[in-house]
Structure formats: C-alpha cells, structure tokens
Design a protein around this motif. Structure first.
Motif, PDB file in Angstrom:
ATOM      1  N   ILE A 162      -3.622  46.671 178.816  1.00  0.00           N
ATOM      2  CA  ILE A 162      -2.920  45.379 178.799  1.00  0.00           C
ATOM      3  C   ILE A 162      -3.684  44.350 179.614  1.00  0.00           C
ATOM      4  O   ILE A 162      -3.831  43.175 179.197  1.00  0.00           O
ATOM      5  N   LEU A 163      -4.197  44.763 180.777  1.00  0.00           N
ATOM      6  CA  LEU A 163      -4.917  43.818 181.632  1.00  0.00           C
ATOM      7  C   LEU A 163      -6.224  43.365 180.994  1.00  0.00           C
ATOM      8  O   LEU A 163      -6.653  42.220 181.189  1.00  0.00           O
ATOM      9  N   VAL A 164      -6.875  44.250 180.260  1.00  0.00           N
ATOM     10  CA  VAL A 164      -8.104  43.844 179.566  1.00  0.00           C
ATOM     11  C   VAL A 164      -7.803  42.751 178.554  1.00  0.00           C
ATOM     12  O   VAL A 164      -8.534  41.740 178.445  1.00  0.00           O
ATOM     13  N   ARG A 165      -6.715  42.915 177.821  1.00  0.00           N
ATOM     14  CA  ARG A 165      -6.321  41.875 176.862  1.00  0.00           C
ATOM     15  C   ARG A 165      -5.934  40.583 177.574  1.00  0.00           C
ATOM     16  O   ARG A 165      -6.321  39.484 177.142  1.00  0.00           O
ATOM     17  N   GLN A 166      -5.181  40.708 178.679  1.00  0.00           N
ATOM     18  CA  GLN A 166      -4.803  39.512 179.430  1.00  0.00           C
ATOM     19  C   GLN A 166      -6.023  38.822 180.028  1.00  0.00           C
ATOM     20  O   GLN A 166      -6.078  37.580 180.092  1.00  0.00           O
ATOM     21  N   ARG A 171      -9.725  34.309 180.198  1.00  0.00           N
ATOM     22  CA  ARG A 171     -11.067  33.759 180.106  1.00  0.00           C
ATOM     23  C   ARG A 171     -11.118  32.615 179.072  1.00  0.00           C
ATOM     24  O   ARG A 171     -11.762  31.581 179.293  1.00  0.00           O
ATOM     25  N   LEU A 172     -10.417  32.826 177.961  1.00  0.00           N
ATOM     26  CA  LEU A 172     -10.353  31.741 176.962  1.00  0.00           C
ATOM     27  C   LEU A 172      -9.614  30.533 177.503  1.00  0.00           C
ATOM     28  O   LEU A 172     -10.010  29.370 177.236  1.00  0.00           O
ATOM     29  N   THR A 173      -8.572  30.773 178.274  1.00  0.00           N
ATOM     30  CA  THR A 173      -7.834  29.659 178.886  1.00  0.00           C
ATOM     31  C   THR A 173      -8.717  28.908 179.866  1.00  0.00           C
ATOM     32  O   THR A 173      -8.698  27.671 179.931  1.00  0.00           O
ATOM     33  N   GLU A 174      -9.507  29.641 180.638  1.00  0.00           N
ATOM     34  CA  GLU A 174     -10.417  28.994 181.588  1.00  0.00           C
ATOM     35  C   GLU A 174     -11.471  28.173 180.853  1.00  0.00           C
ATOM     36  O   GLU A 174     -11.799  27.043 181.266  1.00  0.00           O
ATOM     37  N   GLN A 175     -11.988  28.723 179.757  1.00  0.00           N
ATOM     38  CA  GLN A 175     -12.981  27.965 178.991  1.00  0.00           C
ATOM     39  C   GLN A 175     -12.358  26.699 178.384  1.00  0.00           C
ATOM     40  O   GLN A 175     -12.978  25.625 178.382  1.00  0.00           O
ATOM     41  N   ALA A 176     -11.129  26.810 177.897  1.00  0.00           N
ATOM     42  CA  ALA A 176     -10.457  25.632 177.335  1.00  0.00           C
ATOM     43  C   ALA A 176     -10.181  24.596 178.406  1.00  0.00           C
ATOM     44  O   ALA A 176     -10.340  23.379 178.174  1.00  0.00           O
ATOM     45  N   ALA A 189      -7.743  20.606 188.995  1.00  0.00           N
ATOM     46  CA  ALA A 189      -6.780  21.612 189.435  1.00  0.00           C
ATOM     47  C   ALA A 189      -6.421  22.575 188.305  1.00  0.00           C
ATOM     48  O   ALA A 189      -6.191  23.762 188.544  1.00  0.00           O
ATOM     49  N   ASP A 190      -6.391  22.072 187.070  1.00  0.00           N
ATOM     50  CA  ASP A 190      -6.110  22.963 185.949  1.00  0.00           C
ATOM     51  C   ASP A 190      -7.211  24.010 185.778  1.00  0.00           C
ATOM     52  O   ASP A 190      -6.931  25.190 185.479  1.00  0.00           O
ATOM     53  N   VAL A 191      -8.439  23.615 185.987  1.00  0.00           N
ATOM     54  CA  VAL A 191      -9.553  24.552 185.890  1.00  0.00           C
ATOM     55  C   VAL A 191      -9.470  25.596 186.995  1.00  0.00           C
ATOM     56  O   VAL A 191      -9.674  26.792 186.764  1.00  0.00           O
ATOM     57  N   ARG A 193      -6.762  26.567 188.603  1.00  0.00           N
ATOM     58  CA  ARG A 193      -5.637  27.466 188.366  1.00  0.00           C
ATOM     59  C   ARG A 193      -5.982  28.537 187.326  1.00  0.00           C
ATOM     60  O   ARG A 193      -5.637  29.712 187.478  1.00  0.00           O
ATOM     61  N   SER A 194      -6.647  28.129 186.265  1.00  0.00           N
ATOM     62  CA  SER A 194      -7.028  29.113 185.251  1.00  0.00           C
ATOM     63  C   SER A 194      -8.052  30.103 185.778  1.00  0.00           C
ATOM     64  O   SER A 194      -8.001  31.293 185.461  1.00  0.00           O
ATOM     65  N   ARG A 195      -8.949  29.618 186.647  1.00  0.00           N
ATOM     66  CA  ARG A 195      -9.935  30.533 187.220  1.00  0.00           C
ATOM     67  C   ARG A 195      -9.284  31.513 188.189  1.00  0.00           C
ATOM     68  O   ARG A 195      -9.607  32.706 188.200  1.00  0.00           O
ATOM     69  N   LEU A 196      -8.356  31.032 189.001  1.00  0.00           N
ATOM     70  CA  LEU A 196      -7.651  31.918 189.930  1.00  0.00           C
ATOM     71  C   LEU A 196      -6.815  32.954 189.187  1.00  0.00           C
ATOM     72  O   LEU A 196      -6.683  34.107 189.632  1.00  0.00           O
ATOM     73  N   ALA A 197      -6.237  32.558 188.066  1.00  0.00           N
ATOM     74  CA  ALA A 197      -5.464  33.522 187.271  1.00  0.00           C
ATOM     75  C   ALA A 197      -6.366  34.636 186.748  1.00  0.00           C
ATOM     76  O   ALA A 197      -5.981  35.816 186.745  1.00  0.00           O
ATOM     77  N   ARG A 198      -7.570  34.287 186.321  1.00  0.00           N
ATOM     78  CA  ARG A 198      -8.490  35.322 185.840  1.00  0.00           C
ATOM     79  C   ARG A 198      -8.941  36.226 186.972  1.00  0.00           C
ATOM     80  O   ARG A 198      -9.030  37.456 186.797  1.00  0.00           O
ATOM     81  N   VAL A 199      -9.227  35.643 188.145  1.00  0.00           N
ATOM     82  CA  VAL A 199      -9.648  36.451 189.295  1.00  0.00           C
ATOM     83  C   VAL A 199      -8.525  37.395 189.741  1.00  0.00           C
ATOM     84  O   VAL A 199      -8.765  38.537 190.126  1.00  0.00           O
ATOM     85  N   ALA A 200      -7.273  36.901 189.681  1.00  0.00           N
ATOM     86  CA  ALA A 200      -6.139  37.763 190.047  1.00  0.00           C
ATOM     87  C   ALA A 200      -6.021  38.950 189.107  1.00  0.00           C
ATOM     88  O   ALA A 200      -5.706  40.080 189.533  1.00  0.00           O
ATOM     89  N   LEU A 201      -6.297  38.724 187.827  1.00  0.00           N
ATOM     90  CA  LEU A 201      -6.278  39.835 186.875  1.00  0.00           C
ATOM     91  C   LEU A 201      -7.389  40.838 187.172  1.00  0.00           C
ATOM     92  O   LEU A 201      -7.191  42.058 187.046  1.00  0.00           O
TER      93      LEU A 201
END
Length: 302
Positions: A162-166, A171-176, A189-191, A193-201
């Motif tokens: 599940i985490l691999v899919r998330q 990563r796509l959200t960060e690129q967008a 700040a949006d960038v 936040r998306s980067r921190l979400a990926r690092v947390a995963l």
C-alpha cells in the motif's frame, strides 16, 4: 620448475584427485545453503517444524532423565563387597608364616528408613510430570510467538504494498505541484507540503521494513534456520474460537497449572522424604574368613 622426484609426483597426483572432491563438497554445501535460504514455508509447515526447537529437545531429555532416576531411586542401594587380610605378614605376604593369618570376604546391604525409597521415587515421578507440563507450555509459547511473528510479517508485507502505491501517487502529486509552482498557479508551500508527504511515506516504509525484518529474524530463530525463509504471503485460515463455557472448562488442563500442581506435589513429598531421613538406616553384613573357618557370623549395625 617442476620436480620429477617420485614423492613429488605422487603428491601432485593425490592433489589432482582431491580437487574434484573438494569442489563437489563446496558446491553441495553452497547448494544446501541456497536451498535453505530459499525455503518457502506456510504457517502450517512452520508450526510442524517448530517441534524440533532445541529448547523442546532439552525438555525431552530432562523428562527421560527424571523417569530413569525415579526407577533407580526406588531400588535398594547396591550391596558392598569387602575383601581383607588378618594378621598377614608384610615382609613376604606368606599365609603360612603365621598360623593366625587368614583372608576374609564380607558382604553388606544397607536398608534406608522404611518408605523413603518409595517416596523418593514418587517425588521424581512428579518432577517428571512437571517437566512434561512445562514442555507443553513451552511448545504453546513457541507456537504463539511464531504465529505472532508470522502475522506481523504478513501485515508488514501488505502495508508495504500500500505504501509503495501511495508513494507513487505522492511523487506524482509533488511533480504536479512543482509544475504548477513554475507556472505561477501554486505557492511554494504547496510544493513543500507535497514533498514532506512523500518523505513521511518513505520514513513509514523504513519503519515497516525494520519491523518486518525483526519478525522474519524471530521466525528464523524459532525454526532454527540459518537464513530467513521465504514466506507464503497468504493469510492463514483461523478456526473460530470455541464457546466461553468450553474455554472455562479447559482451564484446569492448562500446562501452566498442571506444572504448578506437579511441582507442589513434589515439594510435599520432598518434605516427607526429609522427615524419613531423620530415622536410622539399617545395614546387614556377613563375613567369611579362611583358610580355616575362624570367624563366620551375621552382625547387625544401626
């Protein structure tokens, strides 16, 4: 430079003969290690193999030793045979030098206090019963640890998928978010936040990976393997639990309670053995002296 000495030639021929044997042994050992490392197990196979755990083998040997000791403790001690010489001259060890010289043979048997041997055998049998119950308790504990580690490894495997899919979606959200920021349609700040979400995963993946490694290491230890096995990633079928009344009825038969009861009984019998030890033991002995029958009789000693 090669030597043509006969000994050197014979050594070279022997070494050439040993090379294929050594290579075959190395390949067989490496093949066994690889086969063990790639062992695929289900939970049922693992539960069957856990019966070979070294701690259970130690309990089996202890039970066997206590049973043999119980048989030996209930028997009379071995009789004592004594050989002696009376008035034997030490200069030439001749029996004819003195008329009083003679040899003696004696046999004695000790009788412990009445009932002590029976109590001692009963005590050891109770200790063997307690060890048998402790073995059943240890087997249940090992099985529970195996099931717990197995479930933990399965949960980690599913969570990792599940985490691999998330992480891919993050990563796509960060690129967008990065593309929108470059186009001026999003804030920095949006960038972040998306980067921190990926690092947390990624951090969560590392934590689950470490927990799964610990679970696999525990399974390897319980099964006595040299390398972690390959688990069948399929949830085991668990039977529904029995009724509460049936579980309550099974409580007296639990190995922990049986071991405690057997140890308590063995302790009570040991007190009786100690009380019997205060009573005197009886030793019966008889002796024969020769060459002339000068001393032959039966004596009793307390």
């Amino acid at each position: 430079m090669k030597s043509n000495h006969p000994v050197c030639t014979r050594l070279r021929s022997q070494l050439r003969g040993l090379v294929p044997v050594a290579l075959a042994a190395i390949l067989s050992v490496s093949g066994l290690a690889a086969a063990e490392a790639t062992t695929t197990l289900t939970l049922a196979d693992a539960e069957h193999r856990i019966s070979k755990n070294p701690s259970l083998a130690a309990y089996r040997q202890k039970i066997l030793a206590l049973r043999h000791q119980a048989i030996a403790a209930a028997q009379l001690p071995d009789p004592h045979l004594s050989l002696g010489a009376v008035d034997l001259p030490t200069n030439n060890f001749s029996m004819n030098q003195q008329q009083m010289s003679m040899l003696s043979v004696g046999l004695s048997q000790t009788f412990p206090p009445f009932g002590q041997l029976t109590l001692r055998g009963r005590q050891l049998r109770m200790e063997a019963r307690a060890a048998s119950a402790s073995k059943a308790e240890r087997a249940a504990e090992l099985r529970w640890l195996l099931q717990q580690s197995w479930i933990q490894a399965l949960v980690g495997h599913d969570e990792m998928r599940i985490l691999v899919r998330q992480e891919q979606l993050a990563r796509l959200t960060e690129q967008a978010a990065t593309a929108a920021y470059r186009a001026g349609r999003a804030d920095e700040a949006d960038v972040l936040r998306s980067r921190l979400a990926r690092v947390a995963l990624e951090n969560e993946k590392d934590q689950i990976r470490s927990e799964q490694t610990v679970a696999l290491a525990r399974i390897t230890e319980l099964l006595g393997l040299s390398a972690p096995p390959q688990l069948v990633w399929r949830w085991p079928h668990a039977a529904p639990p029995p009724a509460l009344s049936l579980l309550i009825a099974r409580i007296p038969g639990q190995p922990t309670l049986q071991a405690a009861a057997a140890n308590e009984g063995a302790a009570r019998v040991s007190v009786q053995v100690a009380h019997r030890s205060l009573l005197p033991s009886i030793t019966v002995s008889t002796s024969y002296s020769g060459p002339r029958i000068l001393d032959k009789g039966l004596s009793y000693r307390l």
